[in-house]
Design a protein around this motif. Structure first.
Motif, PDB file in Angstrom:
ATOM      1  N   PHE A 171      14.667   8.574 -18.121  1.00  0.00           N
ATOM      2  CA  PHE A 171      13.437   7.966 -18.339  1.00  0.00           C
ATOM      3  C   PHE A 171      12.527   8.410 -16.960  1.00  0.00           C
ATOM      4  N   LEU A 172      11.219   8.134 -17.128  1.00  0.00           N
ATOM      5  CA  LEU A 172      10.342   8.217 -16.191  1.00  0.00           C
ATOM      6  C   LEU A 172       9.767   6.802 -15.532  1.00  0.00           C
ATOM      7  N   PHE A 173       9.733   6.595 -14.331  1.00  0.00           N
ATOM      8  CA  PHE A 173       9.484   5.315 -13.723  1.00  0.00           C
ATOM      9  C   PHE A 173       8.435   5.615 -12.866  1.00  0.00           C
ATOM     10  N   PRO A 174       7.311   4.651 -13.030  1.00  0.00           N
ATOM     11  CA  PRO A 174       6.079   4.558 -12.340  1.00  0.00           C
ATOM     12  C   PRO A 174       6.385   4.945 -10.731  1.00  0.00           C
ATOM     13  N   PHE A 175       5.833   5.999 -10.073  1.00  0.00           N
ATOM     14  CA  PHE A 175       5.807   6.296  -8.808  1.00  0.00           C
ATOM     15  C   PHE A 175       5.148   5.017  -7.903  1.00  0.00           C
ATOM     16  N   GLU A 176       4.221   4.703  -8.238  1.00  0.00           N
ATOM     17  CA  GLU A 176       3.733   3.197  -7.540  1.00  0.00           C
ATOM     18  C   GLU A 176       4.568   2.341  -7.450  1.00  0.00           C
ATOM     19  N   ASP A 177       5.555   2.082  -8.269  1.00  0.00           N
ATOM     20  CA  ASP A 177       6.499   0.852  -8.251  1.00  0.00           C
ATOM     21  C   ASP A 177       7.720   1.184  -7.572  1.00  0.00           C
ATOM     22  N   LEU A 178       7.898   2.479  -7.034  1.00  0.00           N
ATOM     23  CA  LEU A 178       9.143   3.080  -6.730  1.00  0.00           C
ATOM     24  C   LEU A 178       9.718   2.214  -5.306  1.00  0.00           C
ATOM     25  N   HIS A 179       8.659   2.033  -4.535  1.00  0.00           N
ATOM     26  CA  HIS A 179       9.069   1.468  -3.115  1.00  0.00           C
ATOM     27  C   HIS A 179       9.305  -0.055  -3.147  1.00  0.00           C
ATOM     28  N   LEU A 180       8.804  -0.711  -4.180  1.00  0.00           N
ATOM     29  CA  LEU A 180       8.888  -2.282  -4.149  1.00  0.00           C
ATOM     30  C   LEU A 180       9.945  -2.539  -5.535  1.00  0.00           C
ATOM     31  N   SER A 201       0.702  -1.284   0.156  1.00  0.00           N
ATOM     32  CA  SER A 201       0.093  -0.063   0.043  1.00  0.00           C
ATOM     33  C   SER A 201       0.750   1.163   0.123  1.00  0.00           C
ATOM     34  N   VAL A 202       2.098   1.106   0.179  1.00  0.00           N
ATOM     35  CA  VAL A 202       2.865   2.271   0.243  1.00  0.00           C
ATOM     36  C   VAL A 202       2.991   3.342  -0.946  1.00  0.00           C
ATOM     37  N   ASP A 203       2.637   4.600  -0.638  1.00  0.00           N
ATOM     38  CA  ASP A 203       2.479   5.575  -1.795  1.00  0.00           C
ATOM     39  C   ASP A 203       1.509   5.196  -3.031  1.00  0.00           C
ATOM     40  N   ARG A 204       0.636   4.285  -2.646  1.00  0.00           N
ATOM     41  CA  ARG A 204      -0.539   4.039  -3.564  1.00  0.00           C
ATOM     42  C   ARG A 204      -1.916   4.564  -3.379  1.00  0.00           C
ATOM     43  N   PHE A 205      -1.871   5.293  -2.157  1.00  0.00           N
ATOM     44  CA  PHE A 205      -3.253   5.957  -1.853  1.00  0.00           C
ATOM     45  C   PHE A 205      -3.351   7.102  -2.454  1.00  0.00           C
ATOM     46  N   HIS A 206      -2.512   7.744  -3.016  1.00  0.00           N
ATOM     47  CA  HIS A 206      -2.648   9.095  -3.685  1.00  0.00           C
ATOM     48  C   HIS A 206      -3.547   9.135  -4.817  1.00  0.00           C
ATOM     49  N   GLU A 207      -4.419  10.033  -4.939  1.00  0.00           N
ATOM     50  CA  GLU A 207      -5.546  10.103  -6.024  1.00  0.00           C
ATOM     51  C   GLU A 207      -4.952   9.871  -7.062  1.00  0.00           C
ATOM     52  N   SER A 234      -1.725   8.641  -8.490  1.00  0.00           N
ATOM     53  CA  SER A 234      -0.544   8.072  -8.251  1.00  0.00           C
ATOM     54  C   SER A 234      -0.433   7.068  -9.559  1.00  0.00           C
ATOM     55  N   ASP A 235      -1.506   6.857 -10.351  1.00  0.00           N
ATOM     56  CA  ASP A 235      -1.047   5.994 -11.675  1.00  0.00           C
ATOM     57  C   ASP A 235      -0.579   6.940 -12.792  1.00  0.00           C
ATOM     58  N   ARG A 236      -0.810   8.319 -12.285  1.00  0.00           N
ATOM     59  CA  ARG A 236      -0.133   9.393 -13.376  1.00  0.00           C
ATOM     60  C   ARG A 236       1.219  10.012 -12.976  1.00  0.00           C
ATOM     61  N   VAL A 237       1.692   9.689 -11.729  1.00  0.00           N
ATOM     62  CA  VAL A 237       2.837  10.211 -11.206  1.00  0.00           C
ATOM     63  C   VAL A 237       4.161   9.448 -11.458  1.00  0.00           C
ATOM     64  N   TYR A 238       5.295  10.024 -11.823  1.00  0.00           N
ATOM     65  CA  TYR A 238       6.534   9.210 -12.017  1.00  0.00           C
ATOM     66  C   TYR A 238       7.827   9.869 -11.395  1.00  0.00           C
ATOM     67  N   ALA A 239       8.633   9.171 -11.434  1.00  0.00           N
ATOM     68  CA  ALA A 239      10.005   9.696 -10.794  1.00  0.00           C
ATOM     69  C   ALA A 239      10.886   9.534 -11.975  1.00  0.00           C
ATOM     70  N   VAL A 240      11.709  10.879 -11.925  1.00  0.00           N
ATOM     71  CA  VAL A 240      12.676  10.910 -13.059  1.00  0.00           C
ATOM     72  C   VAL A 240      13.905   9.937 -12.557  1.00  0.00           C
ATOM     73  N   TRP A 241      14.262   9.044 -13.552  1.00  0.00           N
ATOM     74  CA  TRP A 241      15.565   8.415 -13.543  1.00  0.00           C
ATOM     75  C   TRP A 241      16.394   8.626 -14.523  1.00  0.00           C
ATOM     76  N   ARG A 242      17.755   8.622 -14.385  1.00  0.00           N
ATOM     77  CA  ARG A 242      18.752   8.775 -15.395  1.00  0.00           C
ATOM     78  C   ARG A 242      19.684   7.570 -15.510  1.00  0.00           C
ATOM     79  N   ASN A 243      20.161   7.132 -16.613  1.00  0.00           N
ATOM     80  CA  ASN A 243      21.265   6.244 -16.884  1.00  0.00           C
ATOM     81  C   ASN A 243      22.461   7.029 -17.548  1.00  0.00           C
TER      82      ASN A 243
END
Length: 786
Positions: A251-260, A46-52, A54-63
């Motif tokens: 690249f953008l990485f799904p915020f919902e997946d960031l914790h796991l 459930s971590v950080d999946r309660f945001h209204e 959250s399915d459209r929010v992404y974290a910026v990652w770089r390679n």
């Protein structure tokens, strides 16, 4: 009909109290363990999946490719987010956050440190954190504003309203409270309790437009209907387009997946915390399955006793469905009793489990969902555990069922009961050896030479008051008999705050860009940190004024830079040129599980944010701290003496692995207890069934020891097979687990010898008690009816 099923089920359970106890206790313990793990798993999912949104929010990652491998990180420069929203219409919102050390908040004489961040309005438009007063997004438009969580507002202002009041930050900034939000929930990875406007950083000149300083995390929210895959195709070359760094991809990485799923290898997500959740999810299911095996084994073991019951009921007209219903009613009744026992165990152990995991879970007993899921859970376990015995015994034909003996042997002469016992103890072997290996790895890393002496060493953050009186504070501390040495540093000796792949030195290949960590100091770092100086001298700006442009390097840095004689070599970092004045033995500041990193310790060209103080050996610690507190009070008035011990901060790095080891040990213990309960029940039943054979053998001259060996051999054979199966399985999976660590121990074959021996001893002790009891029975009592 149901009432009749339950009545007969109760009579059968009451008639076989010992077997019912083993089944209920075993299932109850297994259920309690699985319930606790499921509570934890549900929390983690459930971590950080309660945001209204959250399915459209992404974290910026770089390679970026470094030394043949793709390295991934989630930090960005200050101009990154504004350029992102400006150049991509698909981006609806962006938000940058800083991850700083706790900031000192002051209201009147009330001062304390809080976890803080500088961020921008988009943060509160992306993430659903509930406002109590004011508009958080609007508040961050003002650089002179501060947002407090409810608990911090109460700490600062008591029961008075905090809105519109002034909070002083680090004794420098006076900011107005323009919003108050509810405390952030436990199931979020944002640790912040205080929020400042990022515009304040810009106003102070701490942001700039340099693309080489990666110090902010950036989040983006895409517009409704935007495709992540399509966006990432266009976004890939964003950094290269806007800066000189053409070797970086984005690249953008799904915020919902960031914790796991935040573990990256070669530019791809390969897991993360989800691996630990899967592991304990599997272990909890296995423990529950082992408890279910006890039920199946003990039920099928009693098939002889109940065969005549089945035969008579079939002759009396009972159909197969009725018999199945009867047996399933018994298993469900046992499952309900076991669940009630499990609830007692969960309620007693829940506070302890919550402390062990380090999360403040909500009490599951207050949640309607828990009880609804519990009903399904109990019925499912009851049906699954009782299905095999029900279908097996209901299939007996009356003519065979009324014979004196039944045999559940099938196919090639292998009893399903034996297969299940082998599976049970194979799991026990795997768990015991895994615990051993995990603890071996923990001890191996904990005993690693850090290249630092972490004992009797504290550090304290530097406020502006201290910064204005650095030398005076240093001198007064050194005048204390309890203080051995003092050193100001850029970061604590337990963390690395900065690294770069842009350093230059003579003879460097232009394509060679190793990541080198940065540290900073003013003087006496070698003595204060307990490092070992190999060549040259320590940095000391009080003796050598030019040391503000001097550096210390560790052995790994000297090797990477190819220096045969490092002293006097020049290293260029940004626009500065530093002279190497000393080389120290390799030391470890961040993760003790990783390889040693190249580190360059720079003179105080960079901000020095901490003071480290080494306390002399043999000094009274409390008196020494009290003396230091009075000096800090003089130079840092109205601020708490917030020191930390280096050894305690270092120990925290092992917490995750310690929890893993402890949880694995607990589940191993539970599996062993449940398996032994089942083995004890089977041994009791077999001894009872063979008591006449044993008595005849005694009459014919058999010794007690030979009879004990006769009964025990059957189980010993099964346990040996379990060991043979369990050891290679453990070797395979634990080798993979150890390979996730750069610094790791080797798998020792002695672990498996000890595991096999321990498992065999446990099984023999469990069985032998019943075997000895059966062998000591007086034959006259057993054979008197013959």
């Amino acid at each position: 009909m149901l009432k009749n099923y339950l009545k007969i089920a109760w009579r059968n359970i009451n008639r076989s109290k010992s077997y019912a106890f083993i089944n209920i206790a075993g299932l109850g313990i297994g259920m309690a363990a699985s319930i606790l793990i499921l509570i934890w798993v549900q929390f983690e999912l459930s971590v950080d999946r309660f945001h209204e949104n959250s399915d459209r929010v992404y974290a910026v990652w770089r390679n970026a490719e470094m030394q043949g491998e793709i390295f991934s990180w989630d930090y960005t420069p200050a101009p990154y987010a504004p350029a992102l929203i400006d150049q991509f219409p698909e981006v609806e919102e962006v938000a940058r956050i800083t991850e700083w050390d706790p900031q000192l908040l002051t209201v009147g004489e009330n001062s304390f440190y809080e976890e803080s961040t500088f961020t921008e309005p988009g943060f509160f438009r992306m993430f659903s954190f509930e406002a109590i007063e004011g508009d958080p997004a609007q508040a961050l438009e003002d650089p002179e504003s501060v947002i407090l969580t409810e608990s911090v507002a109460k700490k600062l202002f008591g029961e008075e309203s905090a809105m519109g009041k002034t909070v002083t930050v680090e004794k420098q900034l006076d900011l107005e409270v323009k919003a108050i939000i509810k405390d952030l929930p436990e199931n979020t990875n944002f640790p912040f309790t205080t929020f400042f406007s990022i515009k304040k950083l810009d106003q102070l000149g701490w942001l700039g437009d340099y693309w080489g300083n990666n110090s902010l995390r950036t989040f983006a929210m895409l517009r409704e209907g935007s495709s992540l895959a399509s966006f990432n195709e266009k976004f890939n070359g964003f950094t290269a387009k806007n800066s000189e760094y053409d070797d970086i991809s984005d690249f953008l990485f799904p915020f919902e997946d960031l914790h796991l799923y935040s573990k990256f290898e070669n530019g791809q997500s390969v897991g993360g915390k989800i691996e630990l959740i899967r592991m304990f999810g599997i272990v909890s299911v296995l423990v529950l399955f082992i408890a279910g095996i006890n039920f199946v084994n003990l039920s099928t073991a009693q098939s002889d006793r109940r065969a005549k019951e089945v035969g008579i009921r079939k002759i009396s007209g009972a159909g197969k469905g009725m018999l199945i219903g009867q047996f399933l009613a018994e298993s469900t009744l046992i499952a309900i009793a076991a669940y009630l026992f499990a609830i007692v165990l969960v309620s007693l152990s829940f506070p302890w489990f919550r402390d062990l995991i380090g999360q403040d879970f909500a009490n599951p007993f207050t949640q309607p969902f828990f009880w609804g899921a519990s009903l399904i859970y109990v019925l499912l376990i009851g049906v699954l555990a009782g299905s095999y015995p029900a279908f097996l015994m209901s299939a007996y034909r009356p003519a065979i069922a009324l014979k004196t003996k039944m045999d559940s042997r099938r196919g090639f002469g292998v009893k399903p009961r034996e297969v299940l016992v082998v599976f049970q103890f194979a799991v026990v072997v795997i768990l015991i050896s895994s615990v051993w290996i995990v603890r071996d790895q923990m001890n191996f890393v904990q005993n690693r030479d850090l290249g630092l002496n972490k004992d009797n060493l504290i550090f304290h953050p530097i406020t502006q008051s201290i910064r204005n009186n650095k030398e005076a504070l240093r001198n007064e501390l050194l005048a204390l008999p309890a203080v051995n040495s003092v050193s100001y540093t850029f970061s604590p000796l337990t963390e690395i705050y900065s690294d770069t792949n842009e350093m230059k030195w003579q003879g460097k290949d232009a394509d060679f860009k190793p990541s080198i960590s940065r540290m900073g100091t003013d003087a006496n770092l070698v003595e204060t940190a307990g490092m070992e100086l190999i060549a040259g001298r320590d940095i000391d700006i009080y003796t050598y004024a030019s040391d503000s442009l001097s550096v210390l390097i560790n052995e790994t840095t000297a090797k990477i830079m190819g220096f045969d004689d490092p002293i006097g070599q020049i290293i260029q970092d940004d626009e500065y040129e530093f002279t190497v004045v000393g080389v120290v033995k390799d030391f470890i500041m961040d993760s003790p599980f990783d390889e040693v990193k190249p580190i360059v310790v720079i003179g105080p060209e960079r901000d020095l944010n901490f003071i480290h103080i080494r306390i002399s050996e043999g000094e009274n610690l409390q008196q020494a701290l009290a003396s230091m507190e009075s000096i800090f009070g003089k130079f840092n008035p109205d601020a708490p003496f917030e020191y930390r011990f280096v050894d305690e901060q270092h120990a925290k790095k092992f917490r995750a692995q310690q929890r893993t080891a402890l949880l694995t040990s607990i589940f191993t213990g539970i599996a062993v207890v449940i398996s032994c309960m089942g083995l004890f029940g089977l041994a009791t039943f077999i001894a009872e069934r063979r008591k006449k054979e044993i008595s005849v053998r005694k009459v014919m001259g058999a010794t007690v020891s030979s009879l004990v060996a006769l009964i025990s051999t059957e189980f010993t054979r099964l346990v040996i097979i379990s060991v043979v199966i369990g050891i290679p399985v453990t070797w395979y999976f634990m080798s993979d687990w150890l390979n996730t660590f750069a610094y790791r121990t080797d798998l020792r074959w002695t672990i498996f010898i000890w595991t096999g021996s321990l498992t065999l001893i446990i099984a023999l002790l469990t069985v032998s008690s019943q075997a000895i009891k059966a062998a000591l029975v007086n034959p006259a009592k057993t054979l008197k009816s013959e």
